[in-house]
Structure formats: C-alpha cells, structure tokens
Design a protein around this motif. Structure first.
Motif, short mmCIF file in Angstrom:
data_model
loop_
_atom_site.label_atom_id
_atom_site.label_comp_id
_atom_site.label_asym_id
_atom_site.label_seq_id
_atom_site.Cartn_x
_atom_site.Cartn_y
_atom_site.Cartn_z
N HIS A 363 0.90 -1.22 0.03
CA HIS A 363 0.06 -0.05 -0.19
C HIS A 363 0.89 1.29 0.08
CE1 HIS A 363 -2.53 3.30 1.71
NE2 HIS A 363 -3.46 2.74 1.27
N ASN A 366 2.41 1.72 -3.37
CA ASN A 366 1.57 2.19 -4.32
C ASN A 366 1.36 3.39 -4.31
OD1 ASN A 366 0.89 -0.67 -5.44
ND2 ASN A 366 -1.00 -0.73 -4.35
N ARG A 369 4.05 5.03 -6.14
CA ARG A 369 3.75 4.71 -7.69
C ARG A 369 2.81 5.86 -8.13
NH1 ARG A 369 2.25 -1.41 -7.50
NH2 ARG A 369 1.98 -0.97 -9.70
N GLN A 370 2.01 6.05 -7.61
CA GLN A 370 1.01 7.06 -8.16
C GLN A 370 1.02 8.33 -7.86
OE1 GLN A 370 -2.63 5.46 -6.05
NE2 GLN A 370 -2.29 3.32 -6.90
N THR A 384 8.34 -2.53 -5.27
CA THR A 384 7.10 -3.46 -5.21
C THR A 384 7.43 -4.93 -5.82
OG1 THR A 384 5.84 -1.48 -5.50
CG2 THR A 384 4.72 -3.69 -6.17
N ALA A 408 -0.82 -5.17 -5.73
CA ALA A 408 0.22 -4.55 -6.31
C ALA A 408 -0.28 -4.21 -7.74
CB ALA A 408 1.42 -5.26 -6.20
#
Length: 410
Positions: A363, A366, A369-370, A384, A408
């Motif tokens: 989490h 993520n 990543r975003q 990840t 993921a």
C-alpha cells in the motif's frame, strides 16, 4: 548549506554538559550579582526580608536539588538503555539531543549551584545591607523555575524512551533532513551523472582518517576553488564510509589547491549523523520496523506504524531542487532508488512472512507509484516487484499471495 564551523557549534550546543554549564554559570552570576545590587535597594525593603527569610529556602534548595538531579540522571540513563534495546541502538543519539531533558537537568543543577554559592557568600559575609533582599528575589525566581521544570519533567517522563515517542523523534529528524536533501540533492554543486569519473589527471584528495563523512562544507570548498580557478569533483558525500588515504575528492587542474585544506572541509567521524545524511535517517526508521519484526519482539503493529511514517515522509517530501550555487564543485546527486531502498528493503525482507505487514508495505509503495514524482514512482515500482518476490517465497497460503498480487497490480 551550513558551514562546518556553524555545524560544529550547533552540535556542541546539543550536548547535555554545555546547556548545564551555561545555566550553572548563570546561577553563579546571580548569586554574585545579589551582593553588587544591594546598595540600590531601599532600606525599608531590606529590613522586611533579611537573612532569616532567605537562608531556609537556600538550605532546602541545596539539600534537595542534588538528590533530584541524581535521580533524574538515573532515569535518563535507564530510559536511554531501554530505548536502545527495544527500539534501535541508533535511537540513543536522538535521545541524547532531547532539549527538554537537557533543560530540566540544567535547571536542577543550576538551582543547586546557585543555592550553594549563595550560602557560601552568606557565610563569608559578602551579603550586607539590602543584598539579602536581592538574593531573596533571585531565590524566588529560581524556585519558580524549579517548579516549572518539575512539571515539565513529569509530563516528559510519561513519554521519554517509549516506542511511540522515539519513533516520532526519529521521523521528525528524518523529515527535516529529507527536506534539506531534496532541496539540494547534489549539495548545491553541479550534479554528476551516475558513475561519472573525475577528469583524467585530476589530483586525488586523500582522507586524513577513516570513518563516515558527516558533513561537507560546500561554501569553503567553493571559495577555495574560485580563488584558484580550479574545479573539485566530490566523491565522498555525507554517509559515505572510507578508510584513511581513500579519495574524498579530486582537484583539476592538479596542484591548483592544497589537498590538506580541501580535506579539512570534510567532517569525518566513526559514526553517521542526521545532519546531511538523509539515507541514515531513513535507515534508522527502517531498523525500528525490522527490530519489531524480530522473533524476540514479534510486534508487526510497530512495523506497520513505521511504514505509515515512511510513506508520508517520501510521499510528502518536496520535489528535488535544481539550484547550482557552487558551479566550480561537482557532486553526485541523491538517487531516488537509494531513498526507497533504505526505507523499504529491510522491511520487505523481514516482513514478508507476515501478511498484514506485506499488505501495508505494498500500500505504501502504491502511494509512491501513483505520486507526482517520476523518480520515486520508478523506484517504488522496482521495490514493489522485490517485495512481491520476498512475499512469494515466504508466504505459505496461495490465497495470501494472490491477494498481494492483486493489491500490487503487477
């Protein structure tokens, strides 16, 4: 960027004995000033408050403050050892710089020294006339300071050395260091591409001793380079470990600068520090999580708490700056891959057998990543995949593995 001299002064100011000595000196000055200020006090006030009013209070301060200080020091040492064994040994360095503890202990010792010196001067006959009234006023002020210090100490003791407080202090230092490092990823020098060597024929600057580079005085190096018309390629940035004789930097053209003066701009010590070493700050937080995941503690809740703090640190950090203040200097830039590696690699390894820790880690990655930072996003993407590989090897139930893969989205 702070100069080496300023950094040494700031580091000295965080020592317990420095603050204690300063307040102790103030106590001595106050006791001596009472004898000098006596002549300016009206005689009617001096008649009301004389030696009999102030001596009992001084006796109480002198007899109690030393015992209170000794007891407080024993508490401080116990909590520091407890934090080192339960959290991480590196937490001891943070607790030593705790300003509340330093101020409280300094107040206690200052009050003791003030009372002791005042009693000695009384016995020596230094306080005559209205001096006793001045001393009484100073004594009342000292009593007020002691009461405030005791109240602060009681409140602080409820948190001192606890897991939550130590993690919070480590996260605060990491946030401060990360903000500085992101604003100057190459220490305000011309950034060097990864793996770029210094120019051929550049003169190496040998390290005078082995250890970790704690700080580089970029302003001093730039001043030397500007005066000599030379350029300096810095190879040992804060956090680097090297042995004596290894190159700290390279000078071009060779012979343009005194290598001893250049090496003097590097602070090298046996241990790492938080000042310019953001990777060390992240490693300390990661160590807390890894220690909590050890079989002896088996505390996944602490690891999850640390993951949340690391997620916020990296997701909320400012974008990397591009200011070049020292064009004559060249230094490698801080890599996003190193930040993510230091923050999450150990937790991905040690938390892989625990489904709840692995989910919280994915989490957090993520979120990066975003995020808006492409460098951190790429590094989080690679981490990840690494975390999933650890989890695939450690988890037993196929359903848990499939849930992580779905989370993921890889």
């Amino acid at each position: 960027m702070r100069s080496l001299r300023l950094w040494q002064v700031l580091r000295l100011s965080r020592r317990l004995w420095v603050r204690t000595s300063l307040i102790a000196v103030l106590g001595i000055v106050a006791a001596g000033a009472a004898a000098l200020l006596g002549p300016v006090i009206p005689q009617e006030l001096a008649d009301r408050l004389g030696k009999d009013a102030v001596m009992p209070v001084l006796d109480v301060l002198a007899s109690s403050m030393l015992a209170v200080t000794t007891f407080s020091l024993s508490i401080m040492v116990t909590t520091h050892h407890q934090a080192s064994s339960q959290v991480t040994p590196r937490s001891h360095r943070l607790l030593l710089e705790d300003t509340t503890t330093q101020t409280v202990l300094a107040t206690f010792i200052g009050a003791f020294i003030f009372a002791l010196v005042s009693i000695i001067l009384f016995r020596a006959g230094a306080y005559t006339g209205a001096s006793a009234f001045v001393l009484f006023a100073f004594t009342v002020l000292v009593v007020v300071l002691v009461v405030v210090a005791i109240l602060r100490w009681i409140d602080h003791l409820s948190r001192l050395g606890s897991m939550d407080e130590t993690i919070a202090q480590a996260a605060t230092r990491a946030r401060e260091t990360l903000a500085v490092a992101r604003a100057a990823p190459s220490l305000l020098a011309t950034p060097l591409p990864d793996g770029a060597p210094p120019p051929d024929g550049a003169e190496p600057v040998p390290a005078p001793q082995g250890g970790y580079v704690q700080l580089v005085d970029m302003a001093a190096l730039s001043e030397q380079a500007e005066k000599a018309g030379a350029q300096i390629w810095i190879t040992a940035v804060p956090g680097c470990f090297l042995v004596a004789g290894r190159a700290l930097a390279h000078i071009h053209p060779p012979g343009a600068l005194d290598t001893a003066r250049v090496s003097a701009a590097f602070e090298i010590k046996p241990i790492r520090s938080f000042e310019q070493d953001v990777r060390f700050a992240l490693i300390v937080l990661s160590e807390i999580a890894s220690r909590a995941l050890s079989p002896g503690l088996n505390d996944p809740g602490t690891a999850i708490d640390v993951l949340g703090r690391l997620e916020r640190l990296l997701a909320e950090c400012p974008p990397p700056g591009d200011e070049i203040r020292y064009p004559k200097l060249h230094a490698p830039a801080l890599r996003d891959e190193d930040l993510v590696e230091d923050a999450f690699a150990a937790i991905a390894r040690d938390g892989a057998p625990m489904r709840e820790v692995a989910r919280r880690l994915i989490h957090a990655l993520n979120t990066l990543r975003q995020g808006d930072d492409p460098g951190l996003a790429r590094a989080a993407e690679a981490m990840t995949r690494r975390a999933l590989a650890h989890a695939e090897a450690a988890l037993v139930i196929e359903e848990d593995k499939a849930a992580l893969r779905r989370l993921a989205e890889i």
